[in-house]
Design a protein around this motif. Structure first.
Motif, PDB file in Angstrom:
ATOM      1  N   ILE A 255      14.072  29.331  74.197  1.00 34.99           N
ATOM      2  CA  ILE A 255      12.788  28.976  73.584  1.00 34.99           C
ATOM      3  C   ILE A 255      12.494  29.871  72.387  1.00 34.99           C
ATOM      4  N   LEU A 256      12.715  31.172  72.544  1.00 39.83           N
ATOM      5  CA  LEU A 256      12.446  32.091  71.438  1.00 39.83           C
ATOM      6  C   LEU A 256      13.460  31.916  70.311  1.00 39.83           C
ATOM      7  N   ASP A 257      14.675  31.500  70.629  1.00 39.75           N
ATOM      8  CA  ASP A 257      15.641  31.174  69.574  1.00 39.75           C
ATOM      9  C   ASP A 257      15.135  30.022  68.717  1.00 39.75           C
ATOM     10  N   ARG A 258      14.555  28.995  69.381  1.00 37.85           N
ATOM     11  CA  ARG A 258      13.998  27.862  68.637  1.00 37.85           C
ATOM     12  C   ARG A 258      12.834  28.320  67.757  1.00 37.85           C
ATOM     13  N   LEU A 259      11.989  29.195  68.299  1.00 39.38           N
ATOM     14  CA  LEU A 259      10.878  29.729  67.505  1.00 39.38           C
ATOM     15  C   LEU A 259      11.406  30.516  66.316  1.00 39.38           C
ATOM     16  N   ASN A 260      12.458  31.285  66.521  1.00 40.22           N
ATOM     17  CA  ASN A 260      13.068  32.046  65.425  1.00 40.22           C
ATOM     18  C   ASN A 260      13.527  31.117  64.313  1.00 40.22           C
ATOM     19  N   THR A 261      14.137  29.986  64.689  1.00 40.61           N
ATOM     20  CA  THR A 261      14.592  29.006  63.703  1.00 40.61           C
ATOM     21  C   THR A 261      13.418  28.451  62.902  1.00 40.61           C
ATOM     22  N   VAL A 262      12.327  28.150  63.599  1.00 36.85           N
ATOM     23  CA  VAL A 262      11.136  27.620  62.922  1.00 36.85           C
ATOM     24  C   VAL A 262      10.566  28.644  61.949  1.00 36.85           C
ATOM     25  N   LEU A 263      10.474  29.899  62.373  1.00 38.90           N
ATOM     26  CA  LEU A 263       9.915  30.936  61.503  1.00 38.90           C
ATOM     27  C   LEU A 263      10.791  31.148  60.274  1.00 38.90           C
ATOM     28  N   LEU A 264      12.105  31.110  60.448  1.00 37.19           N
ATOM     29  CA  LEU A 264      12.999  31.260  59.305  1.00 37.19           C
ATOM     30  C   LEU A 264      12.864  30.080  58.350  1.00 37.19           C
ATOM     31  N   ALA A 265      12.719  28.874  58.928  1.00 31.25           N
ATOM     32  CA  ALA A 265      12.555  27.687  58.090  1.00 31.25           C
ATOM     33  C   ALA A 265      11.222  27.706  57.367  1.00 31.25           C
ATOM     34  N   HIS A 266      10.213  28.328  57.985  1.00 25.60           N
ATOM     35  CA  HIS A 266       8.883  28.411  57.366  1.00 25.60           C
ATOM     36  C   HIS A 266       8.922  29.216  56.074  1.00 25.60           C
ATOM     37  N   GLY A 267       9.920  30.093  55.964  1.00 26.65           N
ATOM     38  CA  GLY A 267      10.080  30.851  54.724  1.00 26.65           C
ATOM     39  C   GLY A 267       9.483  32.234  54.829  1.00 26.65           C
ATOM     40  N   THR A 293      12.423  37.713  78.689  1.00 27.31           N
ATOM     41  CA  THR A 293      13.148  37.955  77.438  1.00 27.31           C
ATOM     42  C   THR A 293      12.240  38.677  76.452  1.00 27.31           C
ATOM     43  N   LEU A 294      12.789  39.699  75.804  1.00 24.68           N
ATOM     44  CA  LEU A 294      12.053  40.452  74.792  1.00 24.68           C
ATOM     45  C   LEU A 294      12.669  40.194  73.421  1.00 24.68           C
ATOM     46  N   ALA A 295      11.829  39.952  72.439  1.00 22.63           N
ATOM     47  CA  ALA A 295      12.272  39.779  71.053  1.00 22.63           C
ATOM     48  C   ALA A 295      11.589  40.842  70.210  1.00 22.63           C
ATOM     49  N   GLY A 296      12.195  42.014  70.143  1.00 27.52           N
ATOM     50  CA  GLY A 296      11.620  43.104  69.370  1.00 27.52           C
ATOM     51  C   GLY A 296      10.363  43.688  69.963  1.00 27.52           C
ATOM     52  N   HIS A 297      10.029  43.278  71.179  1.00 29.09           N
ATOM     53  CA  HIS A 297       8.765  43.663  71.815  1.00 29.09           C
ATOM     54  C   HIS A 297       9.005  44.825  72.773  1.00 29.09           C
ATOM     55  N   ALA A 311       9.983  50.127  83.483  1.00 31.36           N
ATOM     56  CA  ALA A 311      10.045  49.217  82.338  1.00 31.36           C
ATOM     57  C   ALA A 311      11.128  48.174  82.572  1.00 31.36           C
ATOM     58  N   LEU A 312      10.897  46.953  82.068  1.00 28.99           N
ATOM     59  CA  LEU A 312      11.831  45.851  82.260  1.00 28.99           C
ATOM     60  C   LEU A 312      12.131  45.172  80.923  1.00 28.99           C
ATOM     61  N   GLY A 313      13.362  44.693  80.792  1.00 25.62           N
ATOM     62  CA  GLY A 313      13.731  43.877  79.640  1.00 25.62           C
ATOM     63  C   GLY A 313      14.695  44.568  78.700  1.00 25.62           C
ATOM     64  N   HIS A 314      15.534  43.748  78.032  1.00 21.69           N
ATOM     65  CA  HIS A 314      16.448  44.237  76.998  1.00 21.69           C
ATOM     66  C   HIS A 314      15.823  43.968  75.631  1.00 21.69           C
ATOM     67  N   HIS A 315      15.864  44.970  74.781  1.00 28.56           N
ATOM     68  CA  HIS A 315      15.159  44.899  73.502  1.00 28.56           C
ATOM     69  C   HIS A 315      15.945  44.062  72.501  1.00 28.56           C
ATOM     70  N   GLY A 316      15.527  42.791  72.289  1.00 32.76           N
ATOM     71  CA  GLY A 316      16.126  41.973  71.254  1.00 32.76           C
ATOM     72  C   GLY A 316      15.496  42.278  69.905  1.00 32.76           C
ATOM     73  N   LEU A 317      15.804  41.455  68.914  1.00 33.82           N
ATOM     74  CA  LEU A 317      15.294  41.667  67.566  1.00 33.82           C
ATOM     75  C   LEU A 317      14.022  40.855  67.333  1.00 33.82           C
ATOM     76  N   PRO A 318      13.154  41.280  66.418  1.00 33.52           N
ATOM     77  CA  PRO A 318      11.967  40.491  66.081  1.00 33.52           C
ATOM     78  C   PRO A 318      12.356  39.112  65.558  1.00 33.52           C
ATOM     79  N   LEU A 319      11.450  38.164  65.683  1.00 28.01           N
ATOM     80  CA  LEU A 319      11.703  36.793  65.266  1.00 28.01           C
ATOM     81  C   LEU A 319      11.234  36.571  63.836  1.00 28.01           C
ATOM     82  N   GLY A 320      11.993  35.760  63.098  1.00 26.88           N
ATOM     83  CA  GLY A 320      11.643  35.459  61.724  1.00 26.88           C
ATOM     84  C   GLY A 320      12.345  36.322  60.707  1.00 26.88           C
ATOM     85  N   LEU A 321      13.320  37.144  61.150  1.00 32.26           N
ATOM     86  CA  LEU A 321      14.032  38.039  60.238  1.00 32.26           C
ATOM     87  C   LEU A 321      15.525  37.739  60.153  1.00 32.26           C
TER      88      LEU A 321
END
Length: 412
Positions: A255-267, A293-297, A311-321
């Motif tokens: 789901i967050l991968d799809r959001l990342n795609t949308v944010l990148l497409a948004h410019g 799932t964590l995205a830079g959070h 603490a729980l979760g693996h630190h992924g990267l922020p979305l839109g970058l």
């Protein structure tokens, strides 16, 4: 963004004044055999605006209002759903349309997403008009009206009786100088997956109010870089996108991968990115299974019924970058008495002079909280942070607490 969120080939905005429609590529994805230019799409949109055609058509060959019009079929259009773009006085400025080349049944959620994006378009137009007006000499000394973010999807967590064995509570506080607009966001909603063995294999269906069935509940908390009206607009886009794609994906990382795609497409014109923590919950007798799932959070904090906090979760990267945000799903089980806290950095980075509130204070508060209900926990955190800062804070704050309980403790 609409094309990605709704998996549709075409989306555009048709102004009510009859001028050309706006879209990065109005003809993108239409049938190659089309012999009619995209101007026909604009004329169709204007017929929808005047009421000559319905806002939503699921199959142009079957709908009574479209089946006898060969020009529509010639465009390659098979279905559409539209929403009005409103002006400040309630007038209709344009029509926001999403078009598909195959017949499809538009769900209520998909239509709500289109309506929300139409509100985004209205806000963007107003924002640009304000900026243009501010550049004129006779307007420069006048304050710009604050752009109120578009109507939100429900931000209140569901009644706890909806989720067996769970108490849910949330709180959001805008930054002191953020003009009341929130760049931090949260949401929680049921996900009704498509029927079939693949969907049912994830978990047994959970019965909720009015006899409807859901396979899971989704919870998300996010933090858009910066704060104020522009950050709030990105937060709303993110929330609407998440709801639109959640039923099509199985895991938080997808789901967050799809959001990342949308944010990148948004410019990157607005130079906005966001972090997020996403949880899918599967209530079962005696426990709640979940994926995180964590995205830079920052990590989620889990307080066990015995008291320790981890603490729980693996630190992924922020979305839109970045194209690949390196997202990882972590399996967790909440048993009665366990509490998971999702929060934004407005909590830990709240300041008293040069000193931050910090994660250690938050962990100590969780440890000392005992078996507070989810509602009383978020109130306690809010009070502690505002007491620490003296009542002012420079960043948005959002909290979401998930507390597992025995059925006898369920709040109704």
């Amino acid at each position: 963004m609409a094309r990605i969120a709704l998996a549709a080939p075409v989306a555009f905005v048709a102004p009510a004044d009859g001028s050309s429609a706006w879209s990065p590529d109005l003809s993108h994805g239409l049938a190659e055999a089309s012999t009619v230019g995209s101007d026909v799409l604009v004329r169709i949109a204007h017929k929808v605006l005047t009421g000559a055609m319905p806002l939503t058509v699921e199959d142009v060959r079957a709908d009574p209002s479209t089946r006898d019009d060969p020009r529509i079929a010639a465009t390659g259009v098979a279905a559409w759903t539209c929403a009005r773009v409103g002006g400040p006085a309630g007038e209709t400025l344009a029509l926001f349309c999403v078009v598909d080349t195959a017949a499809r049944g538009w769900t209520e959620q998909e239509r709500q997403v289109v309506a929300s994006l139409a509100a985004v378009a209205a806000g963007e137009r107003g924002w640009r008009d304000d900026i243009a007006r501010a550049g004129r000499p006779d307007e420069r000394l006048r304050p710009l009206p604050v752009q109120v973010p578009m109507p939100h999807l429900s931000l209140l967590p569901p009644r706890t009786s909806d989720i067996a064995g769970m108490q849910i509570a949330a709180r959001s506080i805008p930054a002191a100088d953020g003009q009341g607009a929130l760049g931090d966001f949260y949401d929680m909603f049921p996900v009704r997956l498509s029927t079939g063995a693949d969907a049912r294999s994830q978990t047994e269906q959970v019965r909720v109010r009015r006899g409807s069935l859901v396979e899971r509940w989704d919870a998300v908390i996010g933090d858009v870089a910066g704060h104020g009206p522009q950050a709030a607009k990105i937060a709303d886009m993110a929330r609407h996108t998440i709801r639109a794609v959640a039923t099509a994906e199985k895991t938080p990382s997808q789901i967050l991968d799809r959001l990342n795609t949308v944010l990148l497409a948004h410019g990157s014109a607005n130079e906005r990115f966001l972090t997020a923590a996403y949880v899918t919950l599967f209530p079962t007798p005696g426990a709640v299974r979940l994926l995180l799932t964590l995205a830079g959070h920052m990590p989620a904090l889990l307080r066990s019924s015995a008291g320790p906090v981890r603490a729980l979760g693996h630190h992924g990267l922020p979305l839109g970058l970045f194209d690949n945000a390196s997202l990882t799903n972590v399996r967790v089980t909440l048993r009665p008495g366990d509490t998971m806290l999702l929060y934004t950095d407005g909590v830990t980075e709240a300041r008293q002079g040069r000193e931050q509130y910090g994660e250690q204070r938050l962990r100590c508060l969780l440890t000392d909280a005992g078996q507070l209900s989810a509602h009383h926990l978020v109130k306690a955190i809010e009070k502690a942070v505002l007491t620490f800062t003296g009542g002012t804070h420079t960043d948005d704050i959002a909290l979401l607490a998930l507390h597992a309980v025995n059925a006898s403790e369920q709040v109704r």
